[in-house]
Structures are given as C-alpha cells and as structure tokens.
Design a protein around this motif. Structure first.
Motif, PDB file in Angstrom:
ATOM      1  N   ARG A 119      40.854 -24.590  28.890  1.00 36.65           N
ATOM      2  CA  ARG A 119      41.323 -25.959  29.117  1.00 36.65           C
ATOM      3  C   ARG A 119      41.722 -26.615  27.795  1.00 36.65           C
ATOM      4  O   ARG A 119      40.986 -26.534  26.814  1.00 36.65           O
ATOM      5  N   LEU A 152      39.539 -31.281  29.888  1.00 29.72           N
ATOM      6  CA  LEU A 152      40.516 -31.407  30.972  1.00 29.72           C
ATOM      7  C   LEU A 152      39.917 -31.004  32.308  1.00 29.72           C
ATOM      8  O   LEU A 152      39.287 -29.954  32.429  1.00 29.72           O
ATOM      9  N   ARG A 165      41.198 -30.986  36.554  1.00 23.07           N
ATOM     10  CA  ARG A 165      42.364 -31.212  37.414  1.00 23.07           C
ATOM     11  C   ARG A 165      42.103 -32.282  38.472  1.00 23.07           C
ATOM     12  O   ARG A 165      40.985 -32.456  38.951  1.00 23.07           O
ATOM     13  N   SER A 202      49.347 -34.400  40.285  1.00 24.64           N
ATOM     14  CA  SER A 202      49.530 -34.122  38.861  1.00 24.64           C
ATOM     15  C   SER A 202      49.968 -32.667  38.701  1.00 24.64           C
ATOM     16  O   SER A 202      49.599 -31.811  39.501  1.00 24.64           O
ATOM     17  N   TYR A 245      50.212 -29.179  36.272  1.00 25.61           N
ATOM     18  CA  TYR A 245      49.524 -28.478  35.199  1.00 25.61           C
ATOM     19  C   TYR A 245      50.289 -27.204  34.839  1.00 25.61           C
ATOM     20  O   TYR A 245      50.976 -26.616  35.686  1.00 25.61           O
ATOM     21  N   ILE A 285      45.414 -23.869  29.952  1.00 23.50           N
ATOM     22  CA  ILE A 285      45.902 -24.778  30.985  1.00 23.50           C
ATOM     23  C   ILE A 285      45.929 -26.183  30.407  1.00 23.50           C
ATOM     24  O   ILE A 285      44.987 -26.612  29.725  1.00 23.50           O
ATOM     25  N   SER A 286      47.030 -26.890  30.651  1.00 25.06           N
ATOM     26  CA  SER A 286      47.171 -28.246  30.138  1.00 25.06           C
ATOM     27  C   SER A 286      47.850 -29.113  31.180  1.00 25.06           C
ATOM     28  O   SER A 286      48.547 -28.623  32.077  1.00 25.06           O
ATOM     29  N   LEU A 287      47.640 -30.416  31.082  1.00 23.86           N
ATOM     30  CA  LEU A 287      48.280 -31.386  31.959  1.00 23.86           C
ATOM     31  C   LEU A 287      49.703 -31.641  31.461  1.00 23.86           C
ATOM     32  O   LEU A 287      49.917 -31.879  30.275  1.00 23.86           O
ATOM     33  N   THR A 303      43.205 -37.297  32.336  1.00 22.53           N
ATOM     34  CA  THR A 303      42.680 -36.069  31.742  1.00 22.53           C
ATOM     35  C   THR A 303      41.438 -35.599  32.490  1.00 22.53           C
ATOM     36  O   THR A 303      41.237 -34.395  32.696  1.00 22.53           O
TER      37      THR A 303
END
Length: 326
Positions: free
Chosen positions: A106, A111, A113, A147, A149, A159-161, A174
């Motif tokens: 993350r 982070l 989800r 959202s 990802y 994994i990121s937003l 976040t």
C-alpha cells in the motif's frame, strides 16, 4: 480462436472454516442472443486465512499475457468496519488454471480502499491493474460513491489511490471512509486496450439501490474521475431497470469489431451498443446529441444467461467478469 467469458463465485459452501472455495467458470461468448449458456468449471481458488474479505469481485485480462487476474473487495459485506488492509491479486485463474497470489504494497502505507463492491481491468501506459471500488447504499453507514486504485504489475507491486482532480486527496479518502467520486457508484470496469487513451475506459452500474438507475461512466485513468452518467436503455428505448452487482469487459480482439459486454451476478450477459459516441468524445464529456443514441445514452441487449450453480437462487453471487480471446 474464440471469445470466452470468465467469472468467479463467492464461497461455494458459505463455510469459512474450510477456507474460501471460490469456483472459476469459463463459457463461450455468443455472437447473437441465445437462451442459455453452459459454463465449464476451470478451477477453484481456496483462500484460507489470507484476507478478511476473500470475495474476488474484480476480474481482469492482461492484454500482454492474455492471463486473468482477480482482486478482492475492500470490506466485509454489511459492516462498516473493518476495511480489510490486505489487498490481494490472484493471478492466472483462467485456463490453464494456475492461481498464485501476491499482496501489493500500500502506497502510502495507511491506504485503505473505499467501498463494498469491486471491479477491475488491465490498461494504461505502462500496463497496470486498475480496481474500482464503490458503495451503492448509505444503509451500511458509508457514503454512496466510488474510487479508483492502481496496482502495478511488478511482484508484489504497489497499490495507490488514483486521485488527481479537484481538491487535494483528503485523509478520509486515503483511509477509505470517503469516495473520490461522491454520489457515483460503479462496480464494473472495462479499459479499451485497442484504442488506448486516458478516458478510453468505462465503469458500470446495474444497480438501482443507489437511486439513479442503470448506467455507465467514462473513467479518466490519470485522475480517477468519473464522467456524468451514460444512461443504459433496453432495445425498446426504455431505461434499463436491473438491480444487481455488475461486471464489464471489452473484447480486445484486433481486426474485428470491438464489443462491450456487461455482466450481472446472476449470470446474465448483456451486449452494450451506442457507447462509441460517448467514449470517442475527448475528455470526460459525453457524445453529440446527433450520435447513435443521443447524448449520454447506450443500449443494453440481453445475450443470454449462463447457467451457474446456485446463481439464480442467490446463494452464490458471481460478480467478477472478464473476456479472453482463446
């Protein structure tokens, strides 16, 4: 070569003590409407003690390898907590079946989800696994919204937003308690890999519990933003009025007409047309009123129903959907 659809079910026996037995099925995509479609069991993913939310709702086909990966949903259904901090990608769940799991790191490390429902697809430059996560009702204590990802394809990857529009990302976004696209629910994702572009992607919503009917959204892969809704109609021109979790997939087959297929958790397969005008419009705007279906509309036609075990009874939901050219 032929087009095959893949889906994955929830825990077959609804008994967590023996692990999460998630069956993967394969079926031929019909070229025209038919009555019923017979699936074949490809393999079973057994997740025992790996994650809190083991439902693999996001299925995606890697355009480079042709193999199918799955992403788990973010939360325990019907509960506001916990948001599962473990994100898993289960690779190679197609035929031949050879599942293997990785846990992306993350970024940032805190982070979490957003949402209860999930869709996925590969795309972008370079190729990454994108996951849309959404919540369709406030009865769970979480706002309606979605959202996006991004999961890199390295092992284990990160994994990121995806949030590059409007105000800066908030701590709540976040932490997965607020969506980056408030009021816009989507749980299916399809990325156009034949005609790449930052908004050559669509998200689907075949639910009415979010209060706004069945629709598609254009997706900006660089900012995570969803467009105004593209209303789905039936072949008679009336608003589609289904209420089920969904999947969405493009047929990424060079040299032929591209198709967009929608999926319901009960096994119903829909072909969607008229989205071309909307998707071809630059940015997140919608198409011209002189287009195939007018601005902001697309047509969904039932292709057939896949006869999946316990799907019609609602005992097992089949929410993930992707297409492979084999």
């Amino acid at each position: 070569m032929a087009l095959y659809g893949y889906t994955i079910g929830e825990d077959r026996d609804q008994n967590t003590s023996n692990g999460k037995q998630l069956d993967v099925y394969r079926f031929l995509i019909p070229s025209a409407p038919t009555t019923s479609i017979t699936p074949t069991l490809v393999g079973t993913v057994n997740l025992a003690g790996t994650v809190t939310t083991a439902d693999l709702e996001g299925l995606a086909t890697n355009p480079t390898t042709g193999r199918v990966s799955a992403v788990n949903e973010a939360r325990v259904t019907g509960s506001t907590t916990p948001i599962d901090p473990t994100v898993i990608a289960v690779n190679n769940v197609d035929q031949p079946f050879a599942s293997a799991t990785v846990s992306p790191t993350r970024t940032p490390s805190n982070l979490l989800r957003f949402g209860f429902e999930s869709g996925a697809d590969f795309g972008g430059q370079p190729t990454a696994l994108y996951n849309i996560s959404g919540n369709k009702t406030t009865t769970t204590g979480v706002p309606v919204g979605s959202s996006l990802y991004k999961i890199t394809t390295a092992n284990p990857g990160t994994i990121s937003l995806v949030d590059g529009f409007g105000a800066p990302t908030t701590a709540a976004q976040t932490q997965g308690t607020q969506p980056t696209n408030p009021g816009k629910f989507a749980d299916g994702l399809a990325i156009d890999n034949l005609n790449p572009g930052r908004t050559r992607a669509l998200a689907s919503d075949f639910s009415t519990t979010d209060g706004n009917g069945n629709q598609l959204y254009k997706v900006d892969l660089l900012t995570g933003e969803l467009s105004a809704p593209i209303t789905l109609r039936n072949s008679s021109g009336q608003p589609l009025n289904l209420n089920a979790d969904s999947g969405l997939s493009f047929t990424n087959l060079s040299g032929s007409s591209q198709r967009l297929l929608g999926w319901l958790e009960t096994g119903a397969v829909y072909e969607i047309a008229g989205y071309q005008d909307e998707l071809a419009t630059s940015g997140l705007g919608l198409g011209s009123a002189t287009g195939t279906n007018g601005a902001g509309f697309a047509t969904a036609t039932l292709l057939g129903n896949v006869n999946l075990p316990n799907a019609v009874s609602g005992v097992v939901d089949y929410e993930g959907f992707t297409i492979v050219n084999e």
